[in-house]
Design a protein around this motif. Structure first.
Motif, PDB file in Angstrom:
ATOM      1  N   ASP A 100      64.699  41.186 -27.883  1.00 56.33           N
ATOM      2  CA  ASP A 100      64.116  41.088 -26.541  1.00 56.33           C
ATOM      3  C   ASP A 100      63.243  39.851 -26.392  1.00 56.33           C
ATOM      4  O   ASP A 100      63.182  39.254 -25.312  1.00 56.33           O
TER       5      ASP A 100
ATOM      6  N   MET B 209      65.477  37.059 -25.263  1.00 54.94           N
ATOM      7  CA  MET B 209      65.970  37.241 -23.894  1.00 54.94           C
ATOM      8  C   MET B 209      64.857  37.110 -22.875  1.00 54.94           C
ATOM      9  O   MET B 209      65.074  36.622 -21.760  1.00 54.94           O
ATOM     10  N   GLU B 210      63.631  37.515 -23.243  1.00 54.25           N
ATOM     11  CA  GLU B 210      62.512  37.505 -22.314  1.00 54.25           C
ATOM     12  C   GLU B 210      61.704  36.213 -22.364  1.00 54.25           C
ATOM     13  O   GLU B 210      60.825  36.009 -21.516  1.00 54.25           O
TER      14      GLU B 210
ATOM     15  N   ASP C 146      70.666  32.237 -24.434  1.00 55.74           N
ATOM     16  CA  ASP C 146      71.232  31.901 -23.125  1.00 55.74           C
ATOM     17  C   ASP C 146      72.544  31.139 -23.234  1.00 55.74           C
ATOM     18  O   ASP C 146      73.451  31.333 -22.423  1.00 55.74           O
TER      19      ASP C 146
ATOM     20  N   LYS D 223      66.130  31.238 -15.190  1.00 56.46           N
ATOM     21  CA  LYS D 223      66.279  32.219 -16.275  1.00 56.46           C
ATOM     22  C   LYS D 223      65.805  33.593 -15.824  1.00 56.46           C
ATOM     23  O   LYS D 223      66.428  34.610 -16.147  1.00 56.46           O
ATOM     24  N   ARG D 224      64.715  33.623 -15.074  1.00 54.81           N
ATOM     25  CA  ARG D 224      64.223  34.898 -14.562  1.00 54.81           C
ATOM     26  C   ARG D 224      65.270  35.559 -13.672  1.00 54.81           C
ATOM     27  O   ARG D 224      65.478  36.776 -13.728  1.00 54.81           O
TER      28      ARG D 224
ATOM     29  N   GLN E 127      67.845  37.181 -15.815  1.00 58.40           N
ATOM     30  CA  GLN E 127      67.322  38.414 -16.402  1.00 58.40           C
ATOM     31  C   GLN E 127      67.323  39.568 -15.397  1.00 58.40           C
ATOM     32  O   GLN E 127      67.772  40.677 -15.707  1.00 58.40           O
TER      33      GLN E 127
ATOM     34  N   GLU F 135      71.142  40.540 -13.513  1.00 53.80           N
ATOM     35  CA  GLU F 135      72.368  40.730 -14.302  1.00 53.80           C
ATOM     36  C   GLU F 135      73.151  41.976 -13.883  1.00 53.80           C
ATOM     37  O   GLU F 135      74.383  41.954 -13.818  1.00 53.80           O
TER      38      GLU F 135
END
Length: 259
Positions: free
Chosen positions: A93, A96-97, A122, A210-211, A214, A217
């Motif tokens: 995580d 990914m975060e 990514d 990127k946010r 996230q 998706e």
């Protein structure tokens, strides 16, 4: 700004951080590794001098997965598995975060948890001799299915999970899992080059993109696009976006301040 780690190394140049998994001989993931990778990615999330991250492995392996020597130590201990599973999830995580795009430079074997680590990034680049493999069914375990399904088609995901087959660099490119498949000697430079390309864009806009990946998706199209539009509205009044517009009109390189 420097910090020493036991299981990985960190270098920053040209706004690109390179995190190298460094736990010989095959970068197996133990409790210390998971603590350190969470710590380093949380730090990179906040570092203003970092705009993109490259994740790779030292030696011939990217990561051979979880260090199974630790697993017998938690069997039968009340509460041990929930705590262990939480730490494992956090080690994926945190990638990914992380607010900065993360590029996997898969230099060799990425097995089990090593495969999931790569799939948490990514952008995925692979060496020609590298491979991804989920070997859980070989050792009486199960896991990684949801991460595999994010990148593999339905049939290929099941083929990979049910057979524990090695999916090589050229196969991963054909399956659209990897963006590039390169000779090992060219891999890291290519990943860092993509990182520098990202670093040249408006930092807040990249972070907003990127946010959006996230958050949207698993959203329906209309809801996801509404969220993206809200990001654009928020960006429009920032100094960096205004600077990007002025630089475009004046035909010069923009100077971004991260605000």
């Amino acid at each position: 700004m420097s910090e020493t780690f036991e299981t990985l190394t960190l270098e920053v140049a040209d706004h690109v951080a390179t995190v190298t998994l460094n736990r010989p001989p095959v970068n197996a993931q133990n409790a210390a590794f998971r603590e350190e990778i969470v710590r380093v990615f949380d730090m990179l999330h906040d570092r203003e001098d970092v705009r993109a991250v490259v994740l790779t492995g030292a030696g011939k392996a990217f990561s051979a997965g979880a260090d199974l020597k630790e697993r017998p130590n938690i069997a039968g201990i009340a509460g041990a598995y929930p705590a262990h599973n939480r730490r494992v999830r956090a080690s994926f995580d945190c990638i990914m975060e992380c607010g900065k795009p993360v590029i996997a430079a898969v230099n060799g074997a990425a097995i089990g948890a090593g495969c999931v680590l790569a799939l948490s990034c990514d952008i995925i680049l692979v060496a020609e001799e590298a491979y991804l493999s989920m070997t859980e069914v070989d050792v009486g375990l199960a896991g990684g299915v949801r991460h595999v399904l994010r990148h593999f088609g339905q049939s290929d995901a099941r083929l990979m999970i049910y057979t524990a087959r090695r999916m090589t660099g050229p196969e991963l490119l054909r399956m659209n899992v990897a963006s590039l498949c390169l000779p090992r000697a060219e891999l890291l430079a290519a990943a860092q080059g993509i990182g520098r390309e990202i670093a040249g864009k408006v930092p807040l806009a990249v972070q907003a993109a990127k946010r959006s990946f996230q958050v949207t998706e698993y959203m329906p199209l209309n809801d996801g696009y509404k969220f993206e539009q809200s990001q654009t509205v928020a960006l429009a009044s920032t100094e960096d976006t205004q600077e990007a517009w002025r630089a475009f009109a004046e035909k010069r390189r923009p100077v971004f301040k991260g605000r």
